[in-house]
Scaffold this motif. Structure first.
Motif, mmCIF file in Angstrom:
data_model
loop_
_atom_site.group_PDB
_atom_site.id
_atom_site.type_symbol
_atom_site.label_atom_id
_atom_site.label_comp_id
_atom_site.label_asym_id
_atom_site.label_seq_id
_atom_site.Cartn_x
_atom_site.Cartn_y
_atom_site.Cartn_z
ATOM 1 N N ILE A 89 4.872 0.842 1.964
ATOM 2 C CA ILE A 89 6.184 1.442 1.733
ATOM 3 C C ILE A 89 5.321 2.905 0.966
ATOM 4 O O ILE A 89 5.557 4.070 0.795
ATOM 5 C CB ILE A 89 6.623 0.904 0.815
ATOM 6 N N VAL A 90 4.502 2.418 0.053
ATOM 7 C CA VAL A 90 4.105 3.924 -0.547
ATOM 8 C C VAL A 90 3.489 5.000 0.097
ATOM 9 O O VAL A 90 3.756 6.378 0.140
ATOM 10 C CB VAL A 90 3.039 3.056 -1.184
ATOM 11 N N LEU A 91 2.830 4.182 0.771
ATOM 12 C CA LEU A 91 2.122 5.335 1.939
ATOM 13 C C LEU A 91 2.779 5.586 3.566
ATOM 14 O O LEU A 91 2.733 6.975 3.682
ATOM 15 C CB LEU A 91 1.078 4.455 3.025
ATOM 16 N N GLN A 92 3.886 5.093 3.529
ATOM 17 C CA GLN A 92 5.006 5.918 4.632
ATOM 18 C C GLN A 92 5.493 6.736 3.777
ATOM 19 O O GLN A 92 6.142 7.429 4.256
ATOM 20 C CB GLN A 92 6.047 4.769 4.201
ATOM 21 N N ARG A 93 5.473 6.852 2.593
ATOM 22 C CA ARG A 93 6.170 8.072 1.893
ATOM 23 C C ARG A 93 4.776 9.553 1.506
ATOM 24 O O ARG A 93 6.040 10.430 0.543
ATOM 25 C CB ARG A 93 6.579 7.610 0.417
ATOM 26 N N MET A 94 3.619 9.386 2.225
ATOM 27 C CA MET A 94 3.024 9.892 1.539
ATOM 28 C C MET A 94 2.177 10.422 3.413
ATOM 29 O O MET A 94 2.283 10.389 4.457
ATOM 30 C CB MET A 94 1.509 9.156 1.197
ATOM 31 N N GLU A 95 2.113 12.239 3.466
ATOM 32 C CA GLU A 95 2.117 12.877 4.378
ATOM 33 C C GLU A 95 -0.152 12.127 4.209
ATOM 34 O O GLU A 95 -0.911 12.305 3.983
ATOM 35 C CB GLU A 95 1.988 14.273 4.587
ATOM 36 N N LEU A 96 -0.133 11.871 5.919
ATOM 37 C CA LEU A 96 -1.493 11.472 5.685
ATOM 38 C C LEU A 96 -2.305 11.919 6.758
ATOM 39 O O LEU A 96 -2.000 13.059 8.064
ATOM 40 C CB LEU A 96 -1.736 10.134 6.665
#
Length: 171
Positions: A89-96
Protein backbone atom coordinates in the motif's frame (compact mmCIF):
# COMPACT_ATOMS: atom_id res chain seq x y z
CA UNK A 1 18.60 -12.57 25.00
CA UNK A 2 18.69 -9.04 26.30
CA UNK A 3 15.66 -7.15 27.51
CA UNK A 4 15.11 -4.16 25.32
CA UNK A 5 13.04 -1.17 26.28
CA UNK A 6 10.32 -0.14 23.84
CA UNK A 7 10.73 3.22 22.21
CA UNK A 8 7.96 5.75 22.68
CA UNK A 9 6.75 5.09 19.13
CA UNK A 10 6.75 1.31 19.60
CA UNK A 11 4.69 1.70 22.76
CA UNK A 12 2.23 3.97 20.96
CA UNK A 13 1.91 1.52 18.05
CA UNK A 14 0.60 -1.13 20.43
CA UNK A 15 -1.49 1.12 22.65
CA UNK A 16 -3.07 3.87 20.52
CA UNK A 17 -5.73 4.27 17.88
CA UNK A 18 -4.71 5.03 14.31
CA UNK A 19 -6.08 8.59 14.35
CA UNK A 20 -4.09 9.40 17.48
CA UNK A 21 -0.99 7.80 15.97
CA UNK A 22 -1.30 9.81 12.76
CA UNK A 23 -1.67 13.05 14.75
CA UNK A 24 1.36 12.16 16.85
CA UNK A 25 3.61 11.31 13.89
CA UNK A 26 2.48 14.40 11.98
CA UNK A 27 3.45 16.61 14.90
CA UNK A 28 6.68 14.75 15.77
CA UNK A 29 8.70 14.58 12.57
CA UNK A 30 11.54 12.68 14.26
CA UNK A 31 9.10 9.83 14.80
CA UNK A 32 8.35 9.72 11.06
CA UNK A 33 11.90 8.58 10.31
CA UNK A 34 11.69 5.97 13.08
CA UNK A 35 8.33 4.88 11.66
CA UNK A 36 9.79 4.34 8.17
CA UNK A 37 12.75 2.37 9.49
CA UNK A 38 10.50 0.28 11.74
CA UNK A 39 8.11 -0.40 8.84
CA UNK A 40 10.99 -1.80 6.79
CA UNK A 41 12.55 -3.79 9.62
CA UNK A 42 11.52 -7.21 10.85
CA UNK A 43 10.78 -6.25 14.42
CA UNK A 44 7.40 -7.77 15.19
CA UNK A 45 4.84 -6.91 16.35
CA UNK A 46 5.86 -3.35 15.63
CA UNK A 47 6.94 -3.56 12.00
CA UNK A 48 3.65 -4.50 10.39
CA UNK A 49 1.84 -1.91 12.51
CA UNK A 50 4.45 0.70 11.54
CA UNK A 51 3.89 -0.11 7.85
CA UNK A 52 0.12 0.12 8.44
CA UNK A 53 0.53 3.51 10.06
CA UNK A 54 3.05 4.76 7.49
CA UNK A 55 0.65 4.87 4.56
CA UNK A 56 -1.79 6.81 6.74
CA UNK A 57 0.86 9.42 7.60
CA UNK A 58 2.38 9.90 4.21
CA UNK A 59 1.41 12.03 1.25
CA UNK A 60 1.10 10.62 -2.23
CA UNK A 61 4.64 10.55 -3.65
CA UNK A 62 5.96 11.62 -0.26
CA UNK A 63 9.49 12.97 -0.67
CA UNK A 64 10.46 11.54 2.73
CA UNK A 65 9.85 8.00 1.42
CA UNK A 66 11.73 8.15 -1.90
CA UNK A 67 15.12 7.30 -0.42
CA UNK A 68 13.63 4.13 1.11
CA UNK A 69 11.79 2.76 -1.93
CA UNK A 70 14.61 0.42 -2.98
CA UNK A 71 14.97 -0.88 0.58
CA UNK A 72 11.21 -1.46 0.87
CA UNK A 73 11.23 -3.40 -2.39
CA UNK A 74 14.28 -5.42 -1.36
CA UNK A 75 12.79 -6.55 1.97
CA UNK A 76 9.25 -7.05 0.68
CA UNK A 77 9.59 -10.76 -0.22
CA UNK A 78 11.07 -11.54 3.20
CA UNK A 79 8.32 -10.02 5.34
CA UNK A 80 5.20 -11.59 6.82
CA UNK A 81 1.91 -11.35 4.94
CA UNK A 82 0.43 -8.47 6.97
CA UNK A 83 3.57 -6.39 6.65
CA UNK A 84 3.87 -7.19 2.93
CA UNK A 85 0.30 -5.96 2.39
CA UNK A 86 0.97 -2.68 4.20
CA UNK A 87 4.27 -2.11 2.38
CA UNK A 88 2.50 -2.70 -0.93
CA UNK A 89 0.00 0.00 0.00
CA UNK A 90 2.92 2.34 0.71
CA UNK A 91 4.41 1.53 -2.71
CA UNK A 92 1.03 2.03 -4.40
CA UNK A 93 1.11 5.61 -3.15
CA UNK A 94 4.56 6.28 -4.66
CA UNK A 95 5.69 6.92 -8.22
CA UNK A 96 8.20 4.20 -9.02
CA UNK A 97 10.83 4.26 -11.75
CA UNK A 98 10.79 1.63 -14.50
CA UNK A 99 13.29 -0.68 -12.82
CA UNK A 100 11.42 -0.58 -9.55
CA UNK A 101 8.11 -1.23 -11.30
CA UNK A 102 9.55 -4.33 -12.92
CA UNK A 103 10.86 -5.64 -9.64
CA UNK A 104 7.59 -4.86 -7.81
CA UNK A 105 5.55 -6.51 -10.57
CA UNK A 106 7.68 -9.65 -10.25
CA UNK A 107 7.29 -9.73 -6.46
CA UNK A 108 3.54 -9.17 -6.72
CA UNK A 109 3.24 -11.92 -9.32
CA UNK A 110 4.99 -14.34 -6.96
CA UNK A 111 2.73 -13.32 -4.09
CA UNK A 112 -0.37 -13.71 -6.26
CA UNK A 113 0.68 -17.19 -7.40
CA UNK A 114 0.91 -18.41 -3.79
CA UNK A 115 -2.76 -19.30 -3.46
CA UNK A 116 -2.44 -20.13 0.23
CA UNK A 117 -1.48 -16.54 1.08
CA UNK A 118 -3.91 -14.15 2.72
CA UNK A 119 -6.66 -12.88 0.38
CA UNK A 120 -6.07 -9.27 1.32
CA UNK A 121 -2.35 -9.50 0.56
CA UNK A 122 -3.04 -11.22 -2.74
CA UNK A 123 -5.59 -8.54 -3.62
CA UNK A 124 -3.08 -5.75 -3.04
CA UNK A 125 -0.47 -7.62 -5.05
CA UNK A 126 -2.96 -7.97 -7.90
CA UNK A 127 -4.01 -4.33 -7.61
CA UNK A 128 -0.36 -3.28 -7.86
CA UNK A 129 0.15 -5.47 -10.95
CA UNK A 130 -2.91 -3.85 -12.57
CA UNK A 131 -1.57 -0.35 -11.85
CA UNK A 132 1.80 -1.21 -13.37
CA UNK A 133 0.16 -2.82 -16.42
CA UNK A 134 -1.54 0.48 -17.25
CA UNK A 135 1.89 1.82 -18.18
CA UNK A 136 3.06 -1.46 -19.69
CA UNK A 137 0.06 -2.93 -21.54
CA UNK A 138 2.07 -5.99 -22.63
CA UNK A 139 1.74 -7.22 -19.04
CA UNK A 140 -2.05 -7.41 -19.38
CA UNK A 141 -1.94 -10.83 -21.02
CA UNK A 142 0.18 -12.18 -18.19
CA UNK A 143 -2.29 -10.80 -15.66
CA UNK A 144 -5.24 -12.29 -17.51
CA UNK A 145 -3.58 -15.70 -17.42
CA UNK A 146 -3.36 -15.41 -13.64
CA UNK A 147 -7.11 -15.18 -13.13
CA UNK A 148 -7.93 -18.79 -13.89
CA UNK A 149 -9.87 -20.93 -11.40
CA UNK A 150 -6.69 -22.20 -9.75
CA UNK A 151 -5.60 -18.69 -8.73
CA UNK A 152 -9.08 -17.59 -7.66
CA UNK A 153 -10.30 -20.59 -5.68
CA UNK A 154 -9.04 -19.60 -2.21
CA UNK A 155 -10.08 -15.94 -2.40
CA UNK A 156 -13.00 -14.53 -0.45
CA UNK A 157 -16.08 -13.60 -2.47
CA UNK A 158 -15.46 -9.88 -1.90
CA UNK A 159 -11.89 -10.14 -3.13
CA UNK A 160 -13.02 -12.10 -6.20
CA UNK A 161 -15.53 -9.34 -7.02
CA UNK A 162 -12.84 -6.70 -6.59
CA UNK A 163 -10.46 -8.65 -8.84
CA UNK A 164 -13.06 -8.94 -11.59
CA UNK A 165 -13.77 -5.22 -11.29
CA UNK A 166 -10.04 -4.46 -11.64
CA UNK A 167 -9.89 -6.73 -14.69
CA UNK A 168 -12.39 -4.50 -16.51
CA UNK A 169 -9.78 -1.74 -16.38
CA UNK A 170 -7.03 -3.53 -18.32
CA UNK A 171 -6.57 -3.80 -22.06
Amino acid sequence: MTDRIETNLEYRLNNSYKGDLISHVNTHQDDFLELVKLAISDKQPYSWRAAWLLWGCMDKNDKRIYRYIKEIIDVLPERQDNQQRELLIVLQRMELDADNKGQVFDICSKIWRKVTKNSSLRFHAFKTMIAISKEYPDLSNEIKSLTDDYHMVNLTDNVKKAIFKLMTNIN
